[in-house]
Write an enzyme that holds these catalytic residues in place. Structure first.
Site, PDB file in Angstrom:
ATOM      1  N   GLY A 239       5.262  -9.135  -2.741  1.00 55.33           N
ATOM      2  CA  GLY A 239       5.999  -8.303  -1.795  1.00 55.33           C
ATOM      3  C   GLY A 239       7.094  -7.450  -2.407  1.00 55.33           C
TER       4      GLY A 239
ATOM      5  N   GLU B  62       3.262 -13.581  -6.895  1.00 51.91           N
ATOM      6  CA  GLU B  62       2.004 -12.857  -6.655  1.00 51.91           C
ATOM      7  C   GLU B  62       2.226 -11.375  -6.367  1.00 51.91           C
ATOM      8  OE1 GLU B  62      -0.386 -16.589  -4.584  1.00 51.91           O
ATOM      9  OE2 GLU B  62       0.551 -15.066  -3.330  1.00 51.91           O
TER      10      GLU B  62
ATOM     11  N   GLY C  21       1.384  -7.562  -6.141  1.00 49.83           N
ATOM     12  CA  GLY C  21       0.225  -6.673  -6.173  1.00 49.83           C
ATOM     13  C   GLY C  21       0.706  -5.239  -6.294  1.00 49.83           C
ATOM     14  N   ARG C  22       1.361  -4.795  -5.208  1.00 54.58           N
ATOM     15  CA  ARG C  22       1.852  -3.414  -5.138  1.00 54.58           C
ATOM     16  C   ARG C  22       2.710  -3.025  -6.348  1.00 54.58           C
ATOM     17  NH1 ARG C  22       2.942  -1.256  -0.092  1.00 54.58           N
ATOM     18  NH2 ARG C  22       2.853  -3.406   0.599  1.00 54.58           N
TER      19      ARG C  22
ATOM     20  N   ARG D  89      -2.385   4.137   4.970  1.00 51.37           N
ATOM     21  CA  ARG D  89      -1.056   3.532   5.142  1.00 51.37           C
ATOM     22  C   ARG D  89      -0.103   4.396   5.974  1.00 51.37           C
ATOM     23  NH1 ARG D  89       2.152   2.732   1.670  1.00 51.37           N
ATOM     24  NH2 ARG D  89       3.052   0.805   2.431  1.00 51.37           N
TER      25      ARG D  89
ATOM     26  N   TYR E  47       0.987   2.276   8.964  1.00 52.63           N
ATOM     27  CA  TYR E  47       2.330   1.692   8.842  1.00 52.63           C
ATOM     28  C   TYR E  47       3.433   2.732   8.973  1.00 52.63           C
ATOM     29  CZ  TYR E  47      -0.342  -1.968   6.370  1.00 52.63           C
ATOM     30  OH  TYR E  47      -1.248  -2.933   6.011  1.00 52.63           O
TER      31      TYR E  47
ATOM     32  N   CYS F  91     -11.168  13.717  11.948  1.00 52.92           N
ATOM     33  CA  CYS F  91     -11.028  14.113  13.348  1.00 52.92           C
ATOM     34  C   CYS F  91     -10.030  13.209  14.041  1.00 52.92           C
ATOM     35  CB  CYS F  91     -12.379  14.047  14.039  1.00 52.92           C
ATOM     36  SG  CYS F  91     -13.354  15.449  13.600  1.00 52.92           S
ATOM     37  N   GLU F  92      -8.783  13.372  13.690  1.00 55.81           N
ATOM     38  CA  GLU F  92      -7.738  12.485  14.201  1.00 55.81           C
ATOM     39  C   GLU F  92      -6.421  13.192  13.915  1.00 55.81           C
ATOM     40  OE1 GLU F  92      -8.575   9.100  15.041  1.00 55.81           O
ATOM     41  OE2 GLU F  92      -6.518   8.470  15.396  1.00 55.81           O
TER      42      GLU F  92
ATOM     43  N   TYR G 197      -3.250  -0.689  -1.955  1.00 59.50           N
ATOM     44  CA  TYR G 197      -3.629  -0.637  -0.539  1.00 59.50           C
ATOM     45  C   TYR G 197      -4.095   0.751  -0.097  1.00 59.50           C
ATOM     46  CZ  TYR G 197      -1.234  -5.039  -0.980  1.00 59.50           C
ATOM     47  OH  TYR G 197      -0.853  -6.285  -1.425  1.00 59.50           O
TER      48      TYR G 197
HETATM   49  C1  LIG Z   1      -0.215 -14.311   0.000  1.00 56.42           C
HETATM   50  C2  LIG Z   1       0.056 -12.963  -0.557  1.00 56.42           C
HETATM   51  N1  LIG Z   1       0.455 -12.882  -1.843  1.00 56.42           N
HETATM   52  C3  LIG Z   1       0.715 -11.677  -2.405  1.00 56.42           C
HETATM   53  C4  LIG Z   1       0.588 -10.507  -1.683  1.00 56.42           C
HETATM   54  C5  LIG Z   1       0.867  -9.207  -2.387  1.00 56.42           C
HETATM   55  O1  LIG Z   1       1.889  -8.489  -1.830  1.00 56.42           O
HETATM   56  P1  LIG Z   1       2.411  -7.172  -2.567  1.00 56.42           P
HETATM   57  O2  LIG Z   1       1.228  -6.345  -2.916  1.00 56.42           O
HETATM   58  O3  LIG Z   1       3.283  -6.505  -1.548  1.00 56.42           O
HETATM   59  O4  LIG Z   1       3.161  -7.619  -3.773  1.00 56.42           O
HETATM   60  C6  LIG Z   1       0.191 -10.560  -0.350  1.00 56.42           C
HETATM   61  C7  LIG Z   1       0.069  -9.322   0.425  1.00 56.42           C
HETATM   62  O5  LIG Z   1      -0.272  -9.257   1.552  1.00 56.42           O
HETATM   63  C8  LIG Z   1      -0.086 -11.832   0.228  1.00 56.42           C
HETATM   64  O6  LIG Z   1      -0.484 -11.940   1.495  1.00 56.42           O
END
Ligand SMILES: Cc1ncc(COP(=O)(O)O)c(C=O)c1O
Length: 461
Positions: free
Chosen positions: A276, A318, A320-321, A358, A362, A389-390, A419
């Site tokens: 996150g 964890e 990702g982004r 997104r 969002y 078409c939106e 994402y």
């Molecule tokens: C359990 C879990 N871990 C990690 C992430 C990765 O989040 P981010 O990409 O915002 O770091 C998510 C995203 O939904 C998640 O649900």
């Protein structure tokens, strides 16, 4: 408030853009924190990544195209590894996953978080060591769990009592003892600069801490002894810049850890604080470095452990982004430029909500730049929209582009690594764009463009 059926941003008339958005002094200037580290403008003013101009990329691969700066991605992996020394960093594959990226993150020493059979299959087919894979998901099927057990994934994050029963039965049948964690919902919802701490968690993920389900789940797993309970897991939200949400969540989850110790005499050896971590989508975002984040998270965990008289567990995170998001941009070709009654200029590109949902989903903010050339024209407040078409099909709500932007120009939108391709759709039967990795001046196709034949191949009627 419910969004209008025609799209969340339909009818947003007369806006002059957000108060913070000011005409730039130089409309060609790149704001460094928005772009992959190896993106520059070459001598002719053309955007280039690792020395390769975007016109060449467009000529070879077409548009729209996601462009990955491979060295940028790798350096972000290393920043997390060194910043979070001694912590296992699981790249959250949901942000963007393909075999080349699995190999990159694996080479750089990261672990991998997957949350479906498809993501697991991608990871395994790219040779990710199964012991470095964590398997998430609130509704893993028997087939998915079976596959995870057969592959020998490193840990499975339990999300419901049904899943505990399902996995326990499968483990018994096979005579194996999989390592598991319990996903705890701690009543903290964090987003950007705010977080909300509540007593209850009304959401589909995990076991509620406040309601006692998380403790019951831990006791069940420990008492049955079939699964090896390694620790607790919490993930509190996305695009977070403020560490105080982690402080509350760590306090709550470590409170449960000490409750488990007191009740069963077991100190769980691991703790996962989720992902996150926020990235810069506009000039308004100022993300912390992994070093800073690591320092703050470590301090929080150490002080909470001291308060609970617990040994500090082995930590994992964890992101990702924060790893893939800034490493990619999307390159589009402009098709039309429309001034609507002097209210707003709409710049239509050849993709849209099918390659970046997104903004519509969002209300996310993005930036953009004219990529195929530099311009001496004045800045013009524009809205970059797609071809769907939106009316809510918006890629960048407000951005200053040069006033001479015209059909045939290339426009690049940074921060689209996370994402975007992973949430892409075929809305309006638009084939999904390819992903091209660039390194040392060379472009390599890592996900090919979908074709109309691909779309028709599914249509067997
Ligand atoms: C359990 C879990 N871990 C990690 C992430 C990765 O989040 P981010 O990409 O915002 O770091 C998510 C995203 O939904 C998640 O649900």
């Amino acid at each position: 408030m419910r969004a209008h059926e025609a799209g969340a941003l339909h009818g947003d008339i007369g806006s002059r853009g957000p108060a913070w958005l000011r005409p730039p002094v130089d409309v060609n200037a790149l704001v460094p924190q928005l772009w992959p580290r190896n993106v520059t403008r070459d001598g002719d003013g053309v955007l280039a990544v690792a020395g390769l101009g975007v016109r060449d990329i467009a000529a070879e691969f077409g548009t729209p195209v996601y462009v990955l700066d491979e060295d940028d991605l790798r350096s972000r992996c290393r920043d997390f590894r060194t910043g979070f020394d001694g912590v296992d960093v699981y790249y959250a594959g949901k942000a963007f996953l393909c075999r080349a990226v699995v190999r990159m993150i694996s080479d750089e020493g990261l672990h991998l978080d997957v949350c479906t059979g498809g993501e697991l299959a991608t990871a395994l087919s790219a040779g990710m060591p199964p012991e470095r894979i964590g398997f998430h998901g609130n509704n893993k099927s028997v087939a998915e769990l079976t596959r995870a057990l057969d592959a020998g994934v490193g840990r499975i994050i339990l999300d419901s009592f049904d899943e505990i029963d399902r996995l326990t039965a499968l483990a018994r049948e096979r005579g194996v003892r999989p390592r598991v964690m319990i996903r705890v919902t701690v009543g903290v919802e964090a987003h950007t600069h705010e977080f909300i701490a509540t007593a209850h968690e009304d959401q589909k993920f995990g076991f509620s801490l406040a309601g006692g389900a998380a403790a019951d789940a831990a006791f069940q797993v420990l008492d049955e002894g079939v699964l090896e309970l390694r620790g607790l897991h919490s993930h509190i939200g996305s695009q977070i810049f403020d560490a105080s949400g982690f402080e509350v969540s760590a306090r709550r989850v470590l409170g449960l850890q000490s409750q488990i110790r007191d009740a069963r005499g077991v100190e769980l050896p691991e703790l996962d604080l989720g992902g996150g971590f926020g990235i810069a989508y506009t000039t308004q975002d100022d993300p912390a470095t992994p070093q800073d984040l690591a320092k703050r998270l470590r301090r929080i965990v150490e002080s909470e452990c001291a308060a609970e008289r617990l040994a500090v567990p082995h930590l994992s995170i964890e992101p990702g982004r924060a790893i893939v998001g800034p490493a990619m941009f999307t390159l589009y070709e402009v098709g039309t430029v429309k001034d609507v009654d002097g209210i707003r200029t709409y710049v239509s590109v050849d993709g849209g909500m099918s390659d970046n949902i997104r903004t519509a989903l969002y209300d996310a903010s993005y930036s953009a730049t004219l990529a195929s050339r530099a311009s001496t024209a004045e800045p013009l407040l524009a809205r970059v929209v797609g071809k769907h078409c939106e009316s809510g099909d918006i890629v960048v709500k407000d951005e200053f582009l040069p006033a001479d932007v015209q059909p045939g120009d290339l426009v690049a939108v940074p921060g689209t690594g996370a994402y975007c391709r992973s949430m892409a759709s075929n809305y309006n039967h638009v084939p999904r764009p390819p992903v091209v990795a660039v390194r040392g001046g060379q472009a390599r196709l890592i996900v090919r463009r979908e074709t109309e034949e691909d779309l028709l191949a599914l249509d067997v009627g």
